[in-house]
Design a protein around this motif. Structure first.
Motif, mmCIF file in Angstrom:
data_model
loop_
_atom_site.group_PDB
_atom_site.id
_atom_site.type_symbol
_atom_site.label_atom_id
_atom_site.label_comp_id
_atom_site.label_asym_id
_atom_site.label_seq_id
_atom_site.Cartn_x
_atom_site.Cartn_y
_atom_site.Cartn_z
ATOM 1 N N UNK A 331 0.817 -1.209 0.000
ATOM 2 C CA UNK A 331 0.000 0.000 0.000
ATOM 3 C C UNK A 331 0.854 1.263 0.000
ATOM 4 N N UNK A 332 0.290 2.319 -0.602
ATOM 5 C CA UNK A 332 0.918 3.638 -0.608
ATOM 6 C C UNK A 332 -0.130 4.675 -0.223
ATOM 7 N N UNK A 333 0.293 5.854 0.263
ATOM 8 C CA UNK A 333 -0.687 6.886 0.632
ATOM 9 C C UNK A 333 -1.352 7.474 -0.607
ATOM 10 N N UNK A 334 -2.542 8.038 -0.454
ATOM 11 C CA UNK A 334 -3.210 8.671 -1.599
ATOM 12 C C UNK A 334 -2.440 9.904 -2.095
ATOM 13 N N UNK A 335 -2.459 10.113 -3.413
ATOM 14 C CA UNK A 335 -1.916 11.324 -4.014
ATOM 15 C C UNK A 335 -0.425 11.524 -3.827
ATOM 16 N N UNK A 336 0.333 10.437 -3.769
ATOM 17 C CA UNK A 336 1.773 10.526 -3.512
ATOM 18 C C UNK A 336 2.538 9.776 -4.603
ATOM 19 N N UNK A 337 2.840 10.440 -5.734
ATOM 20 C CA UNK A 337 3.547 9.759 -6.828
ATOM 21 C C UNK A 337 4.902 9.200 -6.414
ATOM 22 N N UNK A 338 5.609 9.916 -5.529
ATOM 23 C CA UNK A 338 6.930 9.446 -5.103
ATOM 24 C C UNK A 338 6.817 8.116 -4.353
ATOM 25 N N UNK A 339 5.812 8.000 -3.479
ATOM 26 C CA UNK A 339 5.619 6.750 -2.738
ATOM 27 C C UNK A 339 5.202 5.632 -3.680
ATOM 28 N N UNK A 340 4.374 5.948 -4.659
ATOM 29 C CA UNK A 340 3.963 4.938 -5.626
ATOM 30 C C UNK A 340 5.145 4.478 -6.465
ATOM 31 N N UNK A 341 5.985 5.422 -6.874
ATOM 32 C CA UNK A 341 7.188 5.076 -7.639
ATOM 33 C C UNK A 341 8.091 4.172 -6.811
ATOM 34 N N UNK A 342 8.274 4.502 -5.530
ATOM 35 C CA UNK A 342 9.137 3.698 -4.660
ATOM 36 C C UNK A 342 8.592 2.276 -4.508
ATOM 37 N N UNK A 343 7.273 2.147 -4.395
ATOM 38 C CA UNK A 343 6.675 0.815 -4.251
ATOM 39 C C UNK A 343 6.877 -0.021 -5.513
ATOM 40 N N UNK A 344 6.738 0.598 -6.678
ATOM 41 C CA UNK A 344 6.965 -0.124 -7.931
ATOM 42 C C UNK A 344 8.437 -0.514 -8.068
#
Length: 389
Positions: A331-344
């Motif tokens: 899971x990643x926080x809403x509206x956080x592209x940097x966190x989504x990028x890190x998870x990928x």
């Protein structure tokens, strides 16, 4: 709760479609007469034709959303039908739907089936509000389970007249059901005198593909869905920092302009279940980017990905963690592209860890009973309880 179907089969205007058991036998062997009121584009005959043709996209079965399973659980089942319309009548029906927020004429057309039913099941607020309105002046009313998806997300944005109308109609709903604990809390606060139950949504879960270690160089990201709460802008911003990744968005609502000047992004739609299966087989990870919501947006796609053995990266919103914990979905926080990028990037760097999460997600579906069987069984149990009171 995504589905794509072929053209509607024009149904007989006289009798409701019965799944299996003859309605004449509804009183025997403890059978209950259940009427499933769905939207016009979920006509059960058209659904079956599309399912047989392989044009239903997603994990589906012969009856809409698996409701036909209720017959094996002791119910005599009938589905709402779509009726032929000329352009003028269609314009009137849709105009009234826009004005009211629900399809009243479609519900009124099911008058005979509603009169014969012991219990009515609905799939969204659009259907239960319509049924409640169609039954207002009836002396005999069946029990009504009002399932809500989006209503409580937008309740605070409704005008005073709609709120007043909806409150009046909800008075005649016997049980309100929701798919997430977040919606449960809101609904109970709004309607403290109404019985509100949490009924987790589930798809047919009998066919499972064991997770395998997926190739992650390059990382192939697959994102699916047309729900209004998909955050495609967040995903695109995350991908802009991932030149070593490619992504495919399969959606009927994602703006095609997002793919301009982005050679690592393609936006389209799956036209058949075979096409979707091929995309799932080629993907490294399924990504479900979401805007804040309360109704477990994305849960259908997450379950489909889990059954296909794929790791999932999703936004932590809408009560999804009540279905799958952080050990099963990243899971990643809403509206956080940097966190989504890190998870990928984590998936790309450690595909074995991603595979283990996919295994835990499948185990969770079994342990928690997430799937169509439990979802329909809950409807049957609630119905029997209401009728036996």
């Amino acid at each position: 709760m995504r589905v794509q179907a072929g053209a509607l089969l024009q149904a007989d205007a006289q009798e409701p479609l019965v799944a299996g058991a003859d309605r004449a036998g509804a009183g025997g062997a403890g059978l209950r007469r259940v009427f499933v009121h769905l939207a016009t584009d979920k006509d059960a005959a058209a659904w079956r034709r599309a399912w047989e043709a392989g044009t239903l996209v997603g994990v589906n079965e012969e009856t809409p959303y698996g409701y036909g399973r209720a017959e094996r659980m002791g119910c005599s089942l009938a589905f709402a039908r779509a009726y032929p319309e000329n352009p003028a009548v269609r314009f009137l029906r849709l105009g009234l739907r826009v004005l009211l927020g629900f399809d009243l004429l479609h519900a009124q057309r099911q008058g005979r089936a509603l009169a014969e039913a012991d219990v009515v099941w609905t799939h969204t607020e659009s259907q239960f509000l319509a049924v409640a309105a169609a039954l207002v002046f009836r002396k005999r009313r069946p029990k009504l389970i009002g399932q809500s998806v989006w209503l409580f997300d937008r309740w605070h944005r409704l005008g005073p007249l709609r709120r007043m109308l909806y409150r009046r109609l909800i008075r005649d709903v016997d049980v309100l059901t929701v798919h997430s604990t977040e919606n449960l809390a809101v609904a109970r606060a709004l309607f403290p005198d109404k019985r509100v139950l949490h009924v987790p949504f589930g798809i047919p879960s009998e066919r499972v593909t064991a997770p395998v270690r997926r190739p992650c160089r390059p990382l192939r990201v697959l994102a699916i869905g047309s729900d209004r709460h998909r955050d495609w802008a967040c995903l695109v911003a995350a991908l802009d920092g991932l030149p070593q990744a490619s992504a495919i968005i399969l959606s009927g609502t994602a703006p095609r302009r997002l793919a301009r000047s982005r050679p690592n992004l393609r936006i389209g739609q799956a036209r058949s279940q075979a096409e979707l299966a091929a995309q799932l087989a080629a993907a490294s990870v399924v990504c479900v980017p979401l805007k804040p919501n309360r109704h477990a947006s994305g849960i259908t796609v997450i379950q489909e990905a889990v059954l296909a053995g794929l790791p999932v990266v999703a936004t932590a919103t809408g009560g999804l963690e009540g279905y799958f914990g952080a050990d099963a979905v990243r899971y990643v926080p809403p509206g956080d592209p940097a966190a989504l990028r890190a998870a990928l990037l984590e998936v790309a760097a450690d595909p074995e860890a991603a595979r283990l999460r996919a295994e835990r997600a499948q185990a969770r579906m079994v342990e928690a009973g997430i799937g169509a069987e439990a979802y329909i069984r809950r409807h049957v149990d609630i119905s029997r309880e209401m009728l036996n009171r």
